[in-house]
Enzyme design. Structure first.
Site, short mmCIF file in Angstrom:
data_model
loop_
_atom_site.label_atom_id
_atom_site.label_comp_id
_atom_site.label_asym_id
_atom_site.label_seq_id
_atom_site.Cartn_x
_atom_site.Cartn_y
_atom_site.Cartn_z
CB THR A 21 -2.16 8.86 9.75
OG1 THR A 21 -2.80 8.13 8.69
CG2 THR A 21 -3.20 9.63 10.55
NE ARG B 78 -7.22 3.30 7.19
CZ ARG B 78 -6.52 3.58 6.11
NH1 ARG B 78 -6.21 4.85 5.82
NH2 ARG B 78 -6.09 2.63 5.31
CG MET C 114 -2.95 0.11 4.91
SD MET C 114 -3.50 0.21 3.19
CE MET C 114 -3.54 -1.52 2.78
CB CYS C 115 -1.25 6.91 4.92
SG CYS C 115 0.36 6.09 4.95
CB THR C 116 -6.07 8.68 6.87
OG1 THR C 116 -6.48 7.32 7.00
CG2 THR C 116 -7.29 9.56 6.62
#
Length: 328
Positions: free
Chosen positions: A19, A227, A1-3
């Site tokens: 991220t 997010r 999972m990333c942003t």
């Protein structure tokens, strides 16, 4: 999972940041892939070449696996997880056939702008080829792309083929698909950085408990849906600063508010999903910055003609001395 999100500074220069949140230790570090590099593809025997040089996070697994970066033309891209992804089950003659985990080196090695990607999208075929480094699974991914003009888009692969969505929000996270996230912002129209107006409850006037009342209801959990909303709000209202150092400092603070510490997000298999690093891409220079979890020191690598014309990729160790240590 990333942003991931884009940022425009006070000088009109654009940055792409991300991220890297994952439960599998990627072990990446800054690496420059020079012009004319050849990638041995998992999708075809011929592989593909990368005429453009680029810098980003990578790891040598026999050849370099790249997950984000910026190229010499100021075009940047980052890989994020998307469970709903569906890929082609076979190669197509006359197209660039690439595995999902090869999209970043292909794009960074061949595209000068988001506009060029739009024009050439029909020439790309992402094949459901397994990633041997991650245990032989076909990794479900999607990608955010941006360039020095500020143009930003999201590339996704579904049952109907490749979709390239314009991204006016300048933000991307994970599931569900990108258009859903944009529509979901309608649920947060009340968010604002200023004080919320007071209201009456019978004979009681409620004015809130000081600053921040305009952001009451801003999601604070670590789901991809929350997010996305949180990053969209932060990006919209963050100050615009002048100069690369100030811009990276600001972006670091913004992304830091979405950092996932060890132990906070445990997956169904019991593994710990955490923010392994933050990556920042200055598309004007072009320059790549990496800020790892274990040491908040920022390593900086700027593309130079010497690096771009090297015979082999150049890998840089992460700096552990002071912020903005020059790696080259």
């Amino acid at each position: 999972m990333c942003t991931s999100f884009t940022y425009e500074d006070a000088d009109g220069k654009f940055y792409l940041s991300r991220t890297m949140d994952f439960d599998f230790e990627l072990g990446g570090r800054p690496v420059v892939i020079p012009r004319g590099h050849h990638v041995d593809s998992d999708a075809t025997e011929a592989g593909f070449d990368t005429p453009l040089g680029f810098v980003g996070a990578g790891r040598n697994i026999g050849q370099y696996l790249n997950v984000d970066g910026v190229n010499e033309a100021g075009f940047a891209a980052a890989t994020l997880y998307l469970t709903e992804s569906k890929y082609a089950d076979k190669t197509v003659d006359g197209k660039a056939n690439i595995a999902p985990h090869e999209v970043i080196p292909y794009l960074l090695g061949n595209m000068h702008s988001v506009s060029e990607l739009r024009d050439k999208l029909a020439d790309i075929n992402i094949v459901a080829a397994p990633n041997k480094f991650m245990g032989g699974i076909v990794v479900p991914l999607h990608w955010v792309v941006a360039d020095a003009s500020g143009d930003c888009a999201v590339l996704e692969s579904d049952a109907d083929g490749l979709q390239l969505y314009d991204d006016p929000v300048g933000v991307m996270t994970n599931s569900p698909e990108f258009p859903w996230h944009v529509k979901n912002l309608q649920n947060f129209a009340q968010l604002q950085p200023a004080l919320a107006a007071g209201t009456n409850f019978g004979g009681v006037t409620a004015n809130g408990f000081g600053g921040g009342t305009g952001a009451v209801g801003l999601p604070g959990d670590y789901t991809s849906v929350s997010r996305f909303v949180r990053m969209a709000f932060l990006r919209e209202h963050a100050e615009k600063v002048s100069g690369q150092a100030a811009a990276i400092n600001t972006i670091s603070h913004l992304l830091g508010s979405l950092d996932i510490p060890h132990g906070i997000k445990v997956m169904a298999d019991g593994k710990d999903d955490y923010t392994q690093y933050r990556g920042y891409m200055d598309m004007a220079t072009p320059t790549y910055f990496m800020q790892p979890y274990d040491d908040q020191t920022i390593t900086k690598v700027t593309l130079t003609e010497e690096l771009l014309n090297a015979d082999e990729p150049t890998e840089f160790p992460l700096a552990h001395v002071q912020q903005f240590v020059e790696a080259n």
